[in-house]
Design a protein around this motif. Structure first.
Motif, PDB file in Angstrom:
ATOM      1  N   LYS A 267       0.841  -1.210   0.000  1.00 34.23           N
ATOM      2  CA  LYS A 267       0.000   0.000   0.000  1.00 34.23           C
ATOM      3  C   LYS A 267       0.868   1.248   0.000  1.00 34.23           C
ATOM      4  CE  LYS A 267      -1.878   3.540   2.388  1.00 34.23           C
ATOM      5  NZ  LYS A 267      -1.393   4.424   3.454  1.00 34.23           N
TER       6      LYS A 267
ATOM      7  N   GLY B 299       0.787   5.399   0.413  1.00 30.49           N
ATOM      8  CA  GLY B 299      -0.045   6.500   0.909  1.00 30.49           C
ATOM      9  C   GLY B 299       0.026   7.727   0.028  1.00 30.49           C
TER      10      GLY B 299
ATOM     11  N   SER C 255      -6.964   3.581   3.551  1.00 32.92           N
ATOM     12  CA  SER C 255      -6.264   2.737   2.569  1.00 32.92           C
ATOM     13  C   SER C 255      -5.409   1.659   3.253  1.00 32.92           C
ATOM     14  CB  SER C 255      -5.370   3.584   1.665  1.00 32.92           C
ATOM     15  OG  SER C 255      -6.144   4.513   0.974  1.00 32.92           O
ATOM     16  N   ASP C 256      -4.893   1.984   4.441  1.00 36.61           N
ATOM     17  CA  ASP C 256      -4.148   0.960   5.196  1.00 36.61           C
ATOM     18  C   ASP C 256      -5.068  -0.237   5.474  1.00 36.61           C
ATOM     19  OD1 ASP C 256      -2.184   2.940   5.516  1.00 36.61           O
ATOM     20  OD2 ASP C 256      -2.962   3.551   7.475  1.00 36.61           O
TER      21      ASP C 256
ATOM     22  N   ALA D  42      -5.694  -2.415   2.496  1.00 40.04           N
ATOM     23  CA  ALA D  42      -4.575  -3.331   2.219  1.00 40.04           C
ATOM     24  C   ALA D  42      -4.640  -4.548   3.132  1.00 40.04           C
ATOM     25  CB  ALA D  42      -3.244  -2.599   2.399  1.00 40.04           C
ATOM     26  N   SER D  43      -4.931  -4.338   4.414  1.00 43.75           N
ATOM     27  CA  SER D  43      -4.912  -5.494   5.317  1.00 43.75           C
ATOM     28  C   SER D  43      -6.136  -6.380   5.095  1.00 43.75           C
ATOM     29  CB  SER D  43      -4.759  -5.060   6.780  1.00 43.75           C
ATOM     30  OG  SER D  43      -5.898  -4.399   7.223  1.00 43.75           O
TER      31      SER D  43
ATOM     32  N   ILE E 161       3.168  -1.436   4.116  1.00 45.12           N
ATOM     33  CA  ILE E 161       2.558  -0.099   4.103  1.00 45.12           C
ATOM     34  C   ILE E 161       3.694   0.883   3.830  1.00 45.12           C
ATOM     35  CG2 ILE E 161       1.303   1.638   5.488  1.00 45.12           C
ATOM     36  CD1 ILE E 161      -0.461  -0.766   5.221  1.00 45.12           C
TER      37      ILE E 161
ATOM     38  N   THR F 262       5.082   4.562   3.315  1.00 46.18           N
ATOM     39  CA  THR F 262       4.638   5.891   3.693  1.00 46.18           C
ATOM     40  C   THR F 262       5.799   6.883   3.631  1.00 46.18           C
ATOM     41  OG1 THR F 262       3.450   7.103   5.410  1.00 46.18           O
ATOM     42  CG2 THR F 262       4.850   5.293   6.176  1.00 46.18           C
TER      43      THR F 262
ATOM     44  N   LEU G  71      -0.935   4.394  11.154  1.00 42.39           N
ATOM     45  CA  LEU G  71      -1.800   3.278  10.758  1.00 42.39           C
ATOM     46  C   LEU G  71      -3.256   3.603  11.063  1.00 42.39           C
ATOM     47  CD1 LEU G  71      -0.055  -0.024  11.951  1.00 42.39           C
ATOM     48  CD2 LEU G  71      -0.263   0.843   9.616  1.00 42.39           C
TER      49      LEU G  71
ATOM     50  N   CYS H   7      -6.535  -1.192  11.179  1.00 44.50           N
ATOM     51  CA  CYS H   7      -5.778  -1.846  10.105  1.00 44.50           C
ATOM     52  C   CYS H   7      -5.118  -3.160  10.526  1.00 44.50           C
ATOM     53  CB  CYS H   7      -4.751  -0.834   9.586  1.00 44.50           C
ATOM     54  SG  CYS H   7      -3.290  -1.504   8.880  1.00 44.50           S
TER      55      CYS H   7
ATOM     56  N   ILE I  33       6.149  -1.678   7.769  1.00 46.11           N
ATOM     57  CA  ILE I  33       6.000  -0.264   7.448  1.00 46.11           C
ATOM     58  C   ILE I  33       7.321   0.185   6.842  1.00 46.11           C
ATOM     59  CG2 ILE I  33       5.564   2.050   8.332  1.00 46.11           C
ATOM     60  CD1 ILE I  33       3.861   0.792  10.455  1.00 46.11           C
TER      61      ILE I  33
END
Ligand code: ADP
Ligand code: ASP
Ligand code: MG
Length: 436
Positions: A5, A7, A198-199, A202-203, A216, A218, A256, A260, A273
């Motif tokens: 994902k 961001g 959006s996090d 993804a999960s 994730i 970012t 997060l 999530c 992350i």
């Protein structure tokens, strides 16, 4: 299959979109979940607010400003006229839709449709860019598979069925692009997973298809031990357990989305992350294992309201707390913290939509006091409530700060403290200096 994902800042400009493609174009099968370009969802929120206020021409001006930004991105992103035209054509449809709303017929449904446009545009632009460079990526429409049920929870059975079917249509493809944040509700209307969602997309996707891991990506090198927007000298944490990360996300760590961690925790899928600006950095690994150190991090959740119910009738009574809880249940309002004494119950909420009605009902039980502008400060670590001396360390650090409520022992992973929001920065700095 992995789920990656990215961001808002990771797709925030033509340059960032170009850099992003370097991170995702390789042979490893993956679903890439994209947010809207940074600033877009805020602009869309502004447009909906203006429409609600009946300010049609201001809303139109905000749409124009957003369209100009996107025109600049398109001009920078593509090399060929063909693909520039293709992207401009897609954007034209989205901006025509944004212009079609009027204050006279504006409800929640129209608002959610407007909010969904950001992710639809970013994914389309990125996908067209990849295709221009000969990468055979496939755009998966999140609105076809991401669905919430009647309780507003992800409908995992539906999501899994539809996603697997969509993936099977492209057996050769290793790069799928989809939208984060947006979904449909159980009535089939366009909806979303709340800000920062959006996090969560993804999960949910990772859990639905049993992915190997979630990443994730970012704008920071992992989960930090304190909020870098509030406190100086924070550092990245290499490992967090699902429980630790979940508490931190729920209690305000913006990195997060609050829920999530839940889908991946249930399926034990590791969640990384990583920093798009510094891909080589280790980042943070969130998994069933925790890392070294008892106290891991501090987070804070603002806009909390504290409610105290005082009643002599509580003394030696039973069933009292149940009746109080039933009031919150009736108005679908979650309670975050609770403390009790013989004659009073204090609790906190962050959803104040039905506060007046709740307080009206609670007045039947006794005297009710309401305090706004409170912050929950949450200290998280492995077995924090069982380790000797840690609570003392936390309270010593906060010796100069008036604490309104304390929650300790409810979870093995956190100590939560309620303070007036004016003391938030001072409290977080004091904890930073004394705990790490
Ligand atoms: P994205 O757009 O990629 O989803 P977000 O802005 O939602 O990024 O989340 C990343 C931001 O979260 C960081 O830039 C940082 O300012 C903020 N943040 C708050 N608390 C933390 C924390 N504990 N660790 C790291 N970042 C945090
Ligand atoms: N674009 C949405 C937001 O800004 C979702 C996200 O970025 O995760 O909240
Ligand atoms: Mg975010």
């Amino acid at each position: 299959m992995k789920v990656l994902k990215f961001g808002g800042t990771s797709v925030g400009s033509a340059e960032r979109m170009k850099k992003l493609s370097k991170l995702i174009v390789n042979d490893e099968p993956k679903i890439v979940v994209l947010s809207a370009m940074s600033g877009t969802t805020n602009s869309l929120v502004e447009i909906t607010t203006l429409l609600r206020q009946g300010k049609k021409s201001d809303a139109a001006a905000a749409v124009n400003r957003l369209e100009e930004n996107y025109a600049r991105v398109v001009a920078e992103l593509y090399d060929t006229d063909d693909y520039t035209e293709k992207a401009a054509g897609v954007l034209k449809q989205h901006f025509e839709l944004l212009r079609s709303f009027s204050p006279e017929r504006f409800s929640d449904k129209e608002e959610r449709l407007i909010l969904s446009q950001g992710e639809l545009m970013s994914t389309a632009l990125q996908n067209i860019y990849l295709n221009e460079h000969g990468v055979p990526s496939v755009l998966l429409p999140a609105l076809a598979f991401m669905r919430k049920d009647q309780r507003d929870e992800p409908d995992m059975y539906f999501i899994r069925e539809v996603l697997l079917r969509e993936l099977a249509l492209h057996p050769e493809c290793t790069l799928f692009i989809t939208q984060g944040y947006i979904c449909r509700n159980f009535q089939g209307e366009v909806d979303n997973l709340k800000r920062g969602g959006s996090d969560y997309s993804a999960s949910i996707i990772a859990a639905a298809i049993g992915a190997k891991e979630v990443q994730i990506w970012t704008d920071i090198d992992g989960f930090h031990n304190n909020d870098p927007r509030v406190v100086e000298k924070t550092h990245s944490i290499s490992h967090l357990s699902f429980d630790e990360a979940s508490e931190l996300a729920y209690f305000g760590a913006k990195i997060l989305h609050p829920t999530c961690v839940i889908p991946v925790q249930e399926s034990k899928i590791p969640l990384w992350i990583k920093n798009t600006m510094n891909p080589e950095a280790f980042g943070t690994l969130i998994s069933a294992e925790t890392g070294p150190g008892a106290i891991k991090a501090v987070a804070a959740k603002d806009n909390i309201t504290a409610i105290k119910i005082k009643s002599g009738r509580m003394l030696l009574a039973y069933g009292f707390i149940r009746r109080i809880f039933e009031v919150f249940e009736e108005y679908k309002t979650p309670i975050d913290m609770i403390t009790t004494s013989e004659v009073a119950v204090s609790l906190t909420v962050d959803d104040t939509l039905n506060l007046d009605k709740i307080v009206g009902c609670l007045k039947c039980f006794g005297y009710v006091e309401v305090d706004h502008n409170m912050t929950i400060i949450c200290v998280v670590g492995n077995k924090i409530s069982e380790s000797r001396g840690l609570a003392a360390k936390v309270f010593n650090a906060l010796a100069d700060i008036p604490i309104r409520m304390i929650s300790f022992g409810g979870s093995r992973y956190n100590i939560s403290l309620l303070v007036e929001s004016v003391y938030k920065k001072k409290a977080m700095e004091a904890l930073n200096e004394n705990l790490f």
